[in-house]
Design a protein around this motif. Structure first.
Motif, PDB file in Angstrom:
ATOM      1  N   GLY A 122      29.687  41.213  43.340  1.00 58.27           N
ATOM      2  CA  GLY A 122      30.081  41.060  44.733  1.00 58.27           C
ATOM      3  C   GLY A 122      31.568  41.160  44.999  1.00 58.27           C
ATOM      4  O   GLY A 122      31.984  41.651  46.055  1.00 58.27           O
ATOM      5  N   GLU A 123      32.402  40.710  44.058  1.00 54.49           N
ATOM      6  CA  GLU A 123      33.851  40.695  44.268  1.00 54.49           C
ATOM      7  C   GLU A 123      34.497  41.826  43.472  1.00 54.49           C
ATOM      8  O   GLU A 123      35.401  41.619  42.678  1.00 54.49           O
ATOM      9  CB  GLU A 123      34.419  39.334  43.897  1.00 54.49           C
ATOM     10  CG  GLU A 123      33.851  38.213  44.767  1.00 54.49           C
ATOM     11  CD  GLU A 123      34.352  36.831  44.374  1.00 54.49           C
ATOM     12  OE1 GLU A 123      35.309  36.741  43.589  1.00 54.49           O
ATOM     13  OE2 GLU A 123      33.775  35.843  44.859  1.00 54.49           O
ATOM     14  N   PHE A 124      34.021  43.030  43.701  1.00 50.69           N
ATOM     15  CA  PHE A 124      34.392  44.190  42.900  1.00 50.69           C
ATOM     16  C   PHE A 124      35.675  44.880  43.364  1.00 50.69           C
ATOM     17  O   PHE A 124      36.044  45.929  42.858  1.00 50.69           O
ATOM     18  CB  PHE A 124      33.256  45.224  42.926  1.00 50.69           C
ATOM     19  CG  PHE A 124      32.951  45.735  44.310  1.00 50.69           C
ATOM     20  CD1 PHE A 124      33.659  46.801  44.840  1.00 50.69           C
ATOM     21  CD2 PHE A 124      31.976  45.123  45.082  1.00 50.69           C
ATOM     22  CE1 PHE A 124      33.391  47.267  46.119  1.00 50.69           C
ATOM     23  CE2 PHE A 124      31.704  45.586  46.365  1.00 50.69           C
ATOM     24  CZ  PHE A 124      32.410  46.656  46.886  1.00 50.69           C
ATOM     25  N   LEU A 168      37.911  42.019  50.195  1.00 51.40           N
ATOM     26  CA  LEU A 168      37.450  42.267  48.827  1.00 51.40           C
ATOM     27  C   LEU A 168      38.626  42.361  47.860  1.00 51.40           C
ATOM     28  O   LEU A 168      38.580  41.832  46.746  1.00 51.40           O
ATOM     29  CB  LEU A 168      36.619  43.551  48.767  1.00 51.40           C
ATOM     30  CG  LEU A 168      35.141  43.442  49.118  1.00 51.40           C
ATOM     31  CD1 LEU A 168      34.486  44.819  49.078  1.00 51.40           C
ATOM     32  CD2 LEU A 168      34.430  42.495  48.154  1.00 51.40           C
ATOM     33  N   GLY A 169      39.667  43.056  48.299  1.00 54.01           N
ATOM     34  CA  GLY A 169      40.844  43.180  47.446  1.00 54.01           C
ATOM     35  C   GLY A 169      41.525  41.841  47.218  1.00 54.01           C
ATOM     36  O   GLY A 169      41.975  41.539  46.103  1.00 54.01           O
ATOM     37  N   GLU A 170      41.597  41.031  48.251  1.00 52.68           N
ATOM     38  CA  GLU A 170      42.233  39.714  48.127  1.00 52.68           C
ATOM     39  C   GLU A 170      41.449  38.805  47.189  1.00 52.68           C
ATOM     40  O   GLU A 170      42.042  38.035  46.418  1.00 52.68           O
ATOM     41  CB  GLU A 170      42.375  39.080  49.500  1.00 52.68           C
ATOM     42  CG  GLU A 170      43.427  39.769  50.366  1.00 52.68           C
ATOM     43  CD  GLU A 170      43.440  39.241  51.781  1.00 52.68           C
ATOM     44  OE1 GLU A 170      42.637  38.320  52.087  1.00 52.68           O
ATOM     45  OE2 GLU A 170      44.246  39.746  52.587  1.00 52.68           O
ATOM     46  N   ALA A 171      40.121  38.885  47.220  1.00 50.10           N
ATOM     47  CA  ALA A 171      39.299  38.082  46.306  1.00 50.10           C
ATOM     48  C   ALA A 171      39.575  38.477  44.859  1.00 50.10           C
ATOM     49  O   ALA A 171      39.696  37.620  43.969  1.00 50.10           O
ATOM     50  CB  ALA A 171      37.823  38.260  46.636  1.00 50.10           C
ATOM     51  N   ALA A 172      39.681  39.791  44.612  1.00 49.09           N
ATOM     52  CA  ALA A 172      39.989  40.264  43.267  1.00 49.09           C
ATOM     53  C   ALA A 172      41.387  39.842  42.855  1.00 49.09           C
ATOM     54  O   ALA A 172      41.619  39.420  41.713  1.00 49.09           O
ATOM     55  CB  ALA A 172      39.849  41.786  43.195  1.00 49.09           C
ATOM     56  N   SER A 183      51.056  50.019  34.443  1.00 49.14           N
ATOM     57  CA  SER A 183      50.433  50.559  35.650  1.00 49.14           C
ATOM     58  C   SER A 183      48.949  50.836  35.429  1.00 49.14           C
ATOM     59  O   SER A 183      48.488  51.017  34.302  1.00 49.14           O
ATOM     60  CB  SER A 183      51.139  51.841  36.084  1.00 49.14           C
ATOM     61  OG  SER A 183      52.439  51.565  36.547  1.00 49.14           O
ATOM     62  N   GLY A 184      48.229  50.900  36.538  1.00 54.82           N
ATOM     63  CA  GLY A 184      46.789  51.143  36.506  1.00 54.82           C
ATOM     64  C   GLY A 184      46.049  49.980  37.134  1.00 54.82           C
ATOM     65  O   GLY A 184      46.484  48.828  37.029  1.00 54.82           O
ATOM     66  N   THR A 185      44.939  50.275  37.786  1.00 57.86           N
ATOM     67  CA  THR A 185      44.140  49.213  38.394  1.00 57.86           C
ATOM     68  C   THR A 185      43.684  48.229  37.329  1.00 57.86           C
ATOM     69  O   THR A 185      43.113  48.608  36.309  1.00 57.86           O
ATOM     70  CB  THR A 185      42.913  49.808  39.108  1.00 57.86           C
ATOM     71  OG1 THR A 185      43.362  50.722  40.107  1.00 57.86           O
ATOM     72  CG2 THR A 185      42.067  48.723  39.739  1.00 57.86           C
ATOM     73  N   GLU A 186      43.926  46.972  37.580  1.00 57.89           N
ATOM     74  CA  GLU A 186      43.670  45.950  36.560  1.00 57.89           C
ATOM     75  C   GLU A 186      42.174  45.726  36.329  1.00 57.89           C
ATOM     76  O   GLU A 186      41.369  45.847  37.246  1.00 57.89           O
ATOM     77  CB  GLU A 186      44.309  44.620  36.970  1.00 57.89           C
ATOM     78  CG  GLU A 186      45.810  44.669  37.123  1.00 57.89           C
ATOM     79  CD  GLU A 186      46.267  44.966  38.537  1.00 57.89           C
ATOM     80  OE1 GLU A 186      47.417  44.643  38.860  1.00 57.89           O
ATOM     81  OE2 GLU A 186      45.459  45.510  39.328  1.00 57.89           O
ATOM     82  N   ASN A 187      41.847  45.394  35.090  1.00 68.47           N
ATOM     83  CA  ASN A 187      40.484  45.012  34.710  1.00 68.47           C
ATOM     84  C   ASN A 187      40.320  43.533  35.041  1.00 68.47           C
ATOM     85  O   ASN A 187      40.500  42.670  34.181  1.00 68.47           O
ATOM     86  CB  ASN A 187      40.281  45.282  33.218  1.00 68.47           C
ATOM     87  CG  ASN A 187      38.921  44.824  32.714  1.00 68.47           C
ATOM     88  OD1 ASN A 187      38.065  44.393  33.481  1.00 68.47           O
ATOM     89  ND2 ASN A 187      38.732  44.892  31.407  1.00 68.47           N
ATOM     90  N   VAL A 188      40.010  43.249  36.288  1.00 71.16           N
ATOM     91  CA  VAL A 188      39.964  41.863  36.747  1.00 71.16           C
ATOM     92  C   VAL A 188      38.907  41.070  35.985  1.00 71.16           C
ATOM     93  O   VAL A 188      39.157  39.956  35.519  1.00 71.16           O
ATOM     94  CB  VAL A 188      39.694  41.801  38.268  1.00 71.16           C
ATOM     95  CG1 VAL A 188      39.622  40.345  38.733  1.00 71.16           C
ATOM     96  CG2 VAL A 188      40.779  42.545  39.028  1.00 71.16           C
ATOM     97  N   ALA A 189      37.715  41.636  35.852  1.00 75.78           N
ATOM     98  CA  ALA A 189      36.637  40.928  35.154  1.00 75.78           C
ATOM     99  C   ALA A 189      37.039  40.622  33.714  1.00 75.78           C
ATOM    100  O   ALA A 189      36.796  39.515  33.203  1.00 75.78           O
ATOM    101  CB  ALA A 189      35.366  41.772  35.183  1.00 75.78           C
ATOM    102  N   GLY A 190      37.664  41.586  33.036  1.00 75.25           N
ATOM    103  CA  GLY A 190      38.102  41.363  31.663  1.00 75.25           C
ATOM    104  C   GLY A 190      39.169  40.293  31.572  1.00 75.25           C
ATOM    105  O   GLY A 190      39.168  39.466  30.658  1.00 75.25           O
ATOM    106  N   ALA A 191      40.102  40.291  32.526  1.00 76.01           N
ATOM    107  CA  ALA A 191      41.155  39.285  32.536  1.00 76.01           C
ATOM    108  C   ALA A 191      40.572  37.886  32.754  1.00 76.01           C
ATOM    109  O   ALA A 191      40.979  36.915  32.104  1.00 76.01           O
ATOM    110  CB  ALA A 191      42.182  39.610  33.616  1.00 76.01           C
ATOM    111  N   VAL A 192      39.620  37.780  33.670  1.00 79.92           N
ATOM    112  CA  VAL A 192      38.982  36.487  33.942  1.00 79.92           C
ATOM    113  C   VAL A 192      38.216  36.001  32.715  1.00 79.92           C
ATOM    114  O   VAL A 192      38.283  34.815  32.340  1.00 79.92           O
ATOM    115  CB  VAL A 192      38.045  36.609  35.159  1.00 79.92           C
ATOM    116  CG1 VAL A 192      37.164  35.376  35.302  1.00 79.92           C
ATOM    117  CG2 VAL A 192      38.863  36.830  36.426  1.00 79.92           C
TER     118      VAL A 192
END
Length: 385
Positions: free
Chosen positions: A26-28, A37-41, A237-246
């Motif tokens: 959901g928070e992709f 959505l971006g702020e949640a990420a 640089s590059g879009t962060e791997n949010v799920a991996g970081a979490v």
């Protein structure tokens, strides 16, 4: 199967999976997007960064998320060396130890091959220790960066990182340590250690593969390896791997909370395993320091055998382990780490490494010790059963 190859990788912790799941569903959103959505990420990424910083006892801005330990090592060694030489062209040397992980050694060799740096290699003693005296002797006024691993991935020897960092700083040299194997087992307080940069890999501590962290002290300039939109404060640089970081921050926080208890428990199990192997397997040789070693690693040479043959017999007997670094892909040459310890090449090719995760039990290691006795005997033609 008894899994004794945790230095290569570990299973993903359920808590890490549960923490990352929302950011895979959901928070992709992209954390750089200025909508809900971006702020949640972005909030999830910021929370993960703060959690990592709390464990390392640093500022959140000093934490850069990467794709793993290899990228973190590359960014530290190349990034620090190139940034410092840009400020002072006389800084044209890199110092590493003789037993560094390929991610550090090959980064230094790249700087040598492409950018004209000189790579200085400090030797280790027969246990794999970099002594402060040897380290000091290898430093030069033109050393741009020194990189010495916290704990070795093959033999488990732990280095006197805090003392080495003090020596480096006395000569004005920034100090990086590869802490990929140390995470979860040893203290990671960067202030106490005195390091300027430190690399961690997620999949060694119960996070998914493809997640990592570089701590780099904020005042240290770092030339990025990846250029683009300027994410991670311009360092990566590059879009962060949010799920991996979490997931990584969750696994690191849990490992940190468990570290003291695990260190004591697993060290005791390791010592009994080593005692049994050395007493029951004729000719077995322990590699690495007998005391200054990770709780999670017991490594041996079995002269008169083939390490690969012993591994095959052990797997047939229900024990999964390795002959050394999982990152030496496809190589059947003697381990450079063991050669640096002064071990004969023929003996080095008989190496077997047993590495434990946090859930290893006394019963598993007892069964594994019996399997080692049987496997070595079968390879030597003694027909043990």
């Amino acid at each position: 199967m008894i899994f004794l190859d945790a230095a290569a990788t570990t299973p993903v912790r359920r808590e890490a999976l549960e923490a990352m799941w929302p950011f895979l569903t959901g928070e992709f959103g992209n954390p750089s997007s200025h909508h809900t959505l971006g702020e949640a990420a972005a909030n999830g990424l910021a929370s993960a960064r703060a959690s990592v910083a709390k464990v390392l006892r640093c500022r959140p801005g000093d934490v850069t998320f990467t794709s793993g330990g290899t990228e973190a090592d590359n960014l530290a060694v190349k990034g620090l060396a190139l940034a410092r030489r840009a400020q002072d062209p006389s800084l044209d040397r890199v110092l590493i130890s003789a037993i560094e992980h390929p991610a550090v050694e090959e980064s230094a060799r790249y700087l040598e091959r492409v950018h004209g740096f000189v790579v200085d290699v400090v030797p280790v003693d027969g246990y794999g220790v970099v002594t402060p005296d040897a380290f000091r002797a290898a430093l030069r006024p033109t050393t741009a960066v020194a990189s010495i691993m916290y704990a070795n991935n093959e033999v488990g020897t732990v280095q006197p990182v805090a003392e080495l960092a003090r020596v480096a700083h006395s000569l004005g040299v920034p100090f990086h340590t590869d802490a990929v194997q140390a995470a979860g087992w040893l203290p990671l307080d960067v202030e106490s250690l005195g390091v300027d940069a430190m690399s961690i890999s997620g999949h060694k501590i119960g996070a998914p593969k493809g997640s990592g962290v570089l701590y780099a002290r904020g005042r240290q300039k770092l030339e990025p390896l990846v250029h683009g939109g300027g994410q991670e404060r311009g360092r990566r640089s590059g879009t962060e791997n949010v799920a991996g970081a979490v997931a990584l921050s969750t696994a690191l926080t849990l490992a940190h909370a468990e570290q003291a208890t695990l260190h004591s428990r697993v060290s005791g199990l390791r010592d009994e395993f080593i005692r049994r192997v050395l007493s029951e397997v004729p000719g077995a040789i322990l590699t690495g320091h007998p005391e200054l070693r990770l709780p999670s690693v017991a490594s041996f040479c079995f002269p008169g055998t083939s390490g690969e043959s012993v591994l095959l017999e052990l797997e047939r007997l229900g024990v999964v382990c390795s002959s050394g670094s999982a990152c030496a892909a496809g190589s059947d040459a003697p381990s450079p780490v063991l050669l640096a310890l002064g071990i004969d090449p023929a003996v080095a090719q008989t190496a077997v490494r047993f590495s434990f995760n946090s859930t290893v039990t006394e019963a598993e290691l007892s069964q594994a010790a019996t399997a080692v006795y049987e496997a070595v005997g079968l390879v030597q033609g003694l027909g043990r059963r």
